[in-house]
Write a protein that holds these residues in place. Structure first.
Motif, short mmCIF file in Angstrom:
data_model
loop_
_atom_site.label_atom_id
_atom_site.label_comp_id
_atom_site.label_asym_id
_atom_site.label_seq_id
_atom_site.Cartn_x
_atom_site.Cartn_y
_atom_site.Cartn_z
N TYR A 1 0.71 -1.24 -0.05
CA TYR A 1 -0.05 0.05 0.05
C TYR A 1 0.90 1.18 0.11
CZ TYR A 1 1.00 0.31 5.13
OH TYR A 1 1.72 0.47 6.07
N SER A 2 0.22 2.15 -0.51
CA SER A 2 1.00 3.68 -0.62
C SER A 2 0.10 4.58 -0.12
CB SER A 2 1.55 3.84 -1.72
OG SER A 2 1.85 5.31 -2.13
N ILE A 3 0.90 5.44 0.57
CA ILE A 3 0.04 6.90 1.31
C ILE A 3 0.46 7.99 0.52
CG2 ILE A 3 -0.19 5.88 3.61
CD1 ILE A 3 1.93 7.55 4.62
N ASP A 4 1.43 7.69 -0.49
CA ASP A 4 1.95 9.01 -1.19
C ASP A 4 1.80 8.98 -2.78
OD1 ASP A 4 4.00 7.11 -1.64
OD2 ASP A 4 5.50 8.01 -0.58
N GLN B 1 4.57 7.04 -4.66
CA GLN B 1 6.13 7.38 -4.63
C GLN B 1 6.63 6.22 -3.89
OE1 GLN B 1 7.15 11.34 -3.60
NE2 GLN B 1 4.88 11.69 -4.04
N SER B 2 6.40 5.83 -2.53
CA SER B 2 6.99 4.66 -1.97
C SER B 2 5.71 3.44 -1.59
CB SER B 2 7.36 5.43 -0.72
OG SER B 2 6.42 5.52 0.27
N TRP B 3 6.07 2.18 -1.45
CA TRP B 3 5.14 1.40 -0.87
C TRP B 3 5.60 0.71 0.26
CZ3 TRP B 3 0.79 0.53 -3.98
CH2 TRP B 3 0.59 1.13 -5.21
N ARG B 4 4.73 0.31 1.12
CA ARG B 4 5.05 -0.73 2.03
C ARG B 4 4.24 -2.11 2.20
NH1 ARG B 4 4.72 4.34 6.37
NH2 ARG B 4 5.13 5.94 4.83
N GLN B 5 4.70 -2.88 2.73
CA GLN B 5 4.04 -4.35 2.75
C GLN B 5 2.92 -4.47 3.66
OE1 GLN B 5 6.94 -7.38 3.13
NE2 GLN B 5 6.70 -8.05 1.15
#
Lengths: 110, 411
Positions: free
Chosen positions: B336-339, B342-346
């Motif tokens: 998922y990305s909150i930006d 630009q960046s992704w987290r698992q």
């Protein structure tokens, strides 16, 4: 330490096997009898509403059409022709233009 | 990027009236018999209003897309409850209006015929008690699930995201049934037909075919139970073909006829209907002509948020969860990305209930500052295929699997 992991691995392998073959089931099926609801919804009154009510509601309820987005006259013509050519809707040739005009007036692309 | 919410605003007709005029407040108090629950699906340019119906036998509250033949969509909040979609809220999709409503289990028979050594007529007893039973969890998804979000819009069942469901299917292997009949050398496809009939006599009966090797792969099955119970009639009682990883058009309901073919099937439903452009993501430009079309086949990965509606106000540290599926294989990961990418987290994946089923995922949001966020959710499947960040388009509205996004406001 590695030995301790073995039972876990065995469990994981069993869990991830897509099909688990079993003996024939003891499951039983029961006969079913139901009544399906029908729709008495008609197309909104206007020029051509008789033609669309008479030709289209035998195969599907009106809601299907009323839930459609706005489409071009060309797209509505293709839809009506698909119903006639592919799904064998017995639409009288003289009603085709009337139905397309009705749909375009009701849900034509702006 | 698609900006459709996965949740839909619920409202009652009563509330709509109350909003429309003060006089309606009196009517609301008297609870008129015709008061019906409505939902507003966020389809671009509408119309999005649909009735929530409880009029269909063996079904709970469903989004009414069409009364006859029935098209019933699963309300999206159902998917937050777990990975198995309850039978009474599993979506429903029929092609023709003549659906048998009276099935006698003692009289029902499944015929296996065509290019086989011996024609079979199997009773339900033969199938339940004469063959080994197998179980598999698998997602059943309409080819046109999410069609209503296509832009430009296309005609068809104007579904939001609820023309899908996951169930634990119990049945017998199609391979075992075919082996019982004895497939002759030279067989190329197997054609499946159910009990539904067209209203117009010369219209094409609904039939679908699979290649012989696919039909005999040991995974394709004939289900007699769904989540441990017999199938609701509208989901295909008493027997339904299960084609794991493939779109639901192949999962023939009320299956009563299997025909082994020694030449490729040319019938309308395989050759003409349910075809997709032979391009990446089955995508073309609107109006593009002369594209090679092929029968729709394997599913592609998707993922959804299930515990937040688009437009929700949330805590900066709110839990976020949802479901994902890999399509024709398992889920390798959900990011998922909150930006805005630009960046992704698992996210953390929940229990694996089988590679063809839904997989729950969850995480804890850590939104750095108050304000608006667009959350993006992306599934990558175990074949390394990820959801694309731009929506596909084709004239039938098939195979949508763009990265989903929801808009939220951090408190």
């Amino acid at each position: 330490m590695f030995l301790n992991l073995l039972p876990v691995l065995v469990v994981l392998c069993v869990a991830s096997t897509p099909l688990a073959a079993r003996a024939a089931t003891t499951f039983e099926l029961k006969s079913v009898k139901i009544d399906l609801p029908d729709s008495d919804r008609m197309f909104p009154e206007g020029p051509g509403s008789d033609a669309i009510n008479n030709n289209c509601l035998a195969c599907h309820s009106a809601g299907m059409v009323l839930n459609q987005p706005a489409l071009s006259k060309q797209a509505w013509t293709a839809e009506v022709n698909k119903m006639i050519n592919n799904y064998k809707a017995p639409v009288a040739p003289e009603d085709v233009g009337t139905i397309v005009d009705y749909l375009t007036a009701l849900k034509g692309a702006k | 990027m698609a900006d459709d919410g996965v949740f839909h605003r619920m409202m009652t007709r009563r509330r709509l009236l109350a909003a429309a005029s003060a006089a309606a407040a009196g009517a609301a108090l008297s609870r008129p018999a015709w008061a019906q629950s409505m939902i507003d699906l966020p389809l671009p340019d509408g119309p999005g209003a649909r009735q929530i119906t409880t009029s269909f036998p063996q079904k709970g509250p469903m989004i009414l897309q069409r009364t006859r033949p029935p098209l019933l969509e699963t309300p999206f909040e159902v998917f937050d409850k777990g990975v198995f979609t309850p039978n009474n809220q599993f979506y429903v999709r029929w092609h023709w209006a003549l659906i048998p409503t009276d099935i006698d289990t003692d009289k029902f028979a499944l015929t296996v015929r065509g290019h086989v050594n011996q024609t079979l007529s199997l009773s339900l007893n033969d199938i339940l008690h004469g063959l080994p039973s197998v179980q598999l969890s698998a997602v059943n998804q309409c080819s046109g699930n999410s069609r209503g979000f296509f832009q430009p819009r296309v005609p068809g069942g104007e579904w939001a995201n609820g023309a899908m469901g996951n169930a634990l299917w119990t049945g017998v292997r199609l391979k075992d049934v075919l082996d019982k009949a004895g497939v002759k050398p030279g067989a190329v496809q197997v054609r499946f037909k159910g009990l539904e009939e067209p209203v117009v006599a010369d219209a094409p009966h609904f039939v679908k075919s699979l290649d012989i090797d696919h039909a005999r792969d040991g995974e394709v099955m004939i289900a007699f139970a769904m989540n441990g119970e017999q199938l609701p009639l509208l989901n295909g009682f008493p027997l339904r073909l299960i084609v794991p990883g493939w779109y639901a058009t192949y999962w023939v309901k009320m299956l009563n006829d299997i025909e082994v073919l020694n030449q490729p099937d040319t019938n309308y439903w395989t050759k003409v209907a349910y075809t997709i452009p032979d391009t990446p993501y089955a995508s073309i430009k609107p109006g593009e002509a002369g594209v090679k079309m092929i029968p729709i086949n394997r599913m592609v990965p998707r993922s959804f948020v299930t515990n937040m509606a688009s437009g929700s106000k949330v805590n900066a540290a709110a839990p976020l969860r949802g479901i994902a599926f890999g399509g024709d294989c398992g889920v390798a990961g959900v990011d998922y990305s909150i930006d805005r990418g630009q960046s992704w987290r698992q996210a953390q994946l929940g229990k694996d209930e089988g590679k063809y089923g839904f997989r729950q995922w969850q995480t804890q949001l850590a939104l750095p500052a108050p304000g608006k966020y667009s959350l993006l959710i992306r599934c990558t499947n175990s074949n390394g295929v990820a959801q694309p960040d731009t929506p596909n388009w084709n004239p039938a509205g098939f195979m949508r699997n763009v990265v989903e996004s929801i808009d939220i406001i951090a408190a």
